[in-house]
Design a protein around this motif. Sequence first.
Motif, PDB file in Angstrom:
ATOM      1  N   LYS A 191      10.502   3.259  -0.639  1.00 13.40           N
ATOM      2  CA  LYS A 191      10.154   3.847   0.665  1.00 13.40           C
ATOM      3  C   LYS A 191      11.419   4.276   1.398  1.00 13.40           C
ATOM      4  N   ASN A 192      12.396   4.733   0.606  1.00  9.00           N
ATOM      5  CA  ASN A 192      13.715   4.979   1.163  1.00  9.00           C
ATOM      6  C   ASN A 192      13.707   5.969   2.329  1.00  9.00           C
ATOM      7  N   GLU A 193      12.870   7.023   2.156  1.00  9.81           N
ATOM      8  CA  GLU A 193      12.875   8.063   3.194  1.00  9.81           C
ATOM      9  C   GLU A 193      12.397   7.499   4.535  1.00  9.81           C
ATOM     10  N   SER A 194      11.301   6.740   4.500  1.00  6.15           N
ATOM     11  CA  SER A 194      10.757   6.168   5.744  1.00  6.15           C
ATOM     12  C   SER A 194      11.726   5.154   6.346  1.00  6.15           C
ATOM     13  N   ILE A 195      12.320   4.327   5.483  1.00  2.00           N
ATOM     14  CA  ILE A 195      13.227   3.290   5.989  1.00  2.00           C
ATOM     15  C   ILE A 195      14.484   3.930   6.578  1.00  2.00           C
ATOM     16  N   GLN A 196      14.980   4.952   5.876  1.00  2.00           N
ATOM     17  CA  GLN A 196      16.173   5.645   6.368  1.00  2.00           C
ATOM     18  C   GLN A 196      15.900   6.317   7.698  1.00  2.00           C
ATOM     19  N   ARG A 197      14.691   6.910   7.804  1.00  2.00           N
ATOM     20  CA  ARG A 197      14.343   7.579   9.065  1.00  2.00           C
ATOM     21  C   ARG A 197      14.298   6.560  10.210  1.00  2.00           C
ATOM     22  N   LEU A 198      13.705   5.399   9.923  1.00  2.00           N
ATOM     23  CA  LEU A 198      13.635   4.356  10.953  1.00  2.00           C
ATOM     24  C   LEU A 198      15.053   3.913  11.370  1.00  2.00           C
ATOM     25  N   CYS A 199      15.911   3.714  10.368  1.00  2.00           N
ATOM     26  CA  CYS A 199      17.307   3.314  10.668  1.00  2.00           C
ATOM     27  C   CYS A 199      17.979   4.360  11.545  1.00  2.00           C
ATOM     28  N   ASP A 200      17.773   5.642  11.205  1.00  2.00           N
ATOM     29  CA  ASP A 200      18.407   6.716  11.985  1.00  2.00           C
ATOM     30  C   ASP A 200      17.905   6.696  13.428  1.00  2.00           C
ATOM     31  N   MET A 201      16.578   6.501  13.583  1.00  2.00           N
ATOM     32  CA  MET A 201      15.999   6.489  14.933  1.00  2.00           C
ATOM     33  C   MET A 201      16.552   5.319  15.750  1.00  2.00           C
ATOM     34  N   LEU A 202      16.677   4.158  15.089  1.00  2.00           N
ATOM     35  CA  LEU A 202      17.195   2.980  15.801  1.00  2.00           C
ATOM     36  C   LEU A 202      18.674   3.166  16.110  1.00  2.00           C
ATOM     37  N   GLN A 203      19.399   3.659  15.124  1.00  2.00           N
ATOM     38  CA  GLN A 203      20.847   3.819  15.290  1.00  2.00           C
ATOM     39  C   GLN A 203      21.180   4.788  16.427  1.00  2.00           C
ATOM     40  N   ALA A 204      20.310   5.797  16.590  1.00  2.00           N
ATOM     41  CA  ALA A 204      20.556   6.807  17.631  1.00  2.00           C
ATOM     42  C   ALA A 204      20.513   6.190  19.025  1.00  2.00           C
ATOM     43  N   VAL A 205      19.767   5.092  19.205  1.00  2.00           N
ATOM     44  CA  VAL A 205      19.668   4.505  20.553  1.00  2.00           C
ATOM     45  C   VAL A 205      20.472   3.212  20.678  1.00  2.00           C
ATOM     46  N   LEU A 206      21.051   2.753  19.576  1.00  2.00           N
ATOM     47  CA  LEU A 206      21.714   1.448  19.601  1.00  2.00           C
ATOM     48  C   LEU A 206      22.893   1.317  20.568  1.00  2.00           C
ATOM     49  N   PRO A 207      23.864   2.235  20.570  1.00  2.00           N
ATOM     50  CA  PRO A 207      25.022   2.030  21.450  1.00  2.00           C
ATOM     51  C   PRO A 207      24.600   1.921  22.911  1.00  2.00           C
ATOM     52  N   ALA A 208      23.714   2.836  23.335  1.00  2.00           N
ATOM     53  CA  ALA A 208      23.255   2.826  24.728  1.00  2.00           C
ATOM     54  C   ALA A 208      22.464   1.553  24.993  1.00  2.00           C
ATOM     55  N   PHE A 209      21.687   1.149  23.999  1.00  2.00           N
ATOM     56  CA  PHE A 209      20.803  -0.003  24.189  1.00  2.00           C
ATOM     57  C   PHE A 209      21.584  -1.296  24.342  1.00  2.00           C
ATOM     58  N   THR A 210      22.561  -1.505  23.462  1.00  2.00           N
ATOM     59  CA  THR A 210      23.244  -2.803  23.469  1.00  2.00           C
ATOM     60  C   THR A 210      24.242  -2.953  24.619  1.00  2.00           C
ATOM     61  N   LYS A 211      24.585  -1.822  25.273  1.00  2.00           N
ATOM     62  CA  LYS A 211      25.483  -1.911  26.423  1.00  2.00           C
ATOM     63  C   LYS A 211      24.785  -2.561  27.622  1.00  2.00           C
ATOM     64  N   VAL A 212      23.455  -2.394  27.692  1.00  2.00           N
ATOM     65  CA  VAL A 212      22.691  -2.882  28.862  1.00  2.00           C
ATOM     66  C   VAL A 212      22.762  -4.397  28.977  1.00  2.00           C
TER      67      VAL A 212
END
Length: 212
Positions: A191-212
């Motif tokens: 399920k690499n494509e779905s898992i990779q997509r999820l990682c990309d979506m999470l990674q895109a918001v991570l820096p902003a998210f963890t600063k809070v």
Amino acid sequence: MDEILKVAMPKGRIYKQAAKLFHKAGLPIPEDLEEGRRLIIPVPEARMEFILAKPVDVPTYVEYGVADIGVVGKDVLMEENRNVYELLDLGIARCRMSVIGLPDWKQVINPRVATKYPNVASQYFREQGQQVEVIKLNGSIELAPLIGLADRIVDMVETGQTLKENGLVEQEEIFQITSRLIANRVSYRMKNESIQRLCDMLQAVLPAFTKV
Ligand SMILES: Nc1ncnc2c1ncn2[C@@H]1O[C@H](COP(=O)(O)OP(=O)(O)OP(=O)(O)O)[C@@H](O)[C@H]1O
Ligand SMILES: O=P(O)(O)OC[C@H]1O[C@H](OP(=O)(O)OP(=O)(O)O)[C@H](O)[C@@H]1O
């Protein structure tokens, strides 16, 4: 791509933070999900199904492939040593694993160490060249040195409030803890494509998210 990703989510203190992060990434998972009693929650619009598990069991579900991915604390990953991939540091539920004791603690021969994490504690003291007797407890670990069950404990510290209120001190930090995204080894390929997509979506918001 119409496969469903099965996600093991920990109940308890990680859940709300993880749900907030998934939400921010555009995955519509209910933030109050764990207030009900349902344990399997399909979210068809995200092509996902959430399994609500006890935190310590998340790596087991993922290793056996009944969940494709999961969210779990680094503390549990270190203790359980399961055969899974660690994909992403989510930066949530931040705390640390430490050796704790009474302020007037003195080194003794073969001290007793109480902990919820016997593997982590044994490995740490082995690496320090110290022989200890590890006693496994399941909660309220801070009690052990107060009532004479153990000389020291290995437990998590976040704000330090529990230590302060019980007159204990942090003596040695073992490692920093945050929650991680993990994956089953076969699912990661199939399920690499779905898992990779999820990682990309999470990674895109991570820096902003963890600063809070
Ligand atoms: N004080 C804390 N601050 C931040 N994160 C924490 C803290 N305590 C635990 N965690 C993180 O949250 C995870 C789950 O903790 P929680 O206390 O919800 O689980 P638990 O006590 O193992 O579960 P249960 O209550 O079902 O036995 C831990 O594995 C760790 O990664
Ligand atoms: O530094 P603090 O912010 O005080 O947090 C640390 C406390 O949080 C966790 O306990 P938890 O609430 O999970 O209870 P338990 O020990 O009974 O599992 C941990 O085991 C510490 O006792």
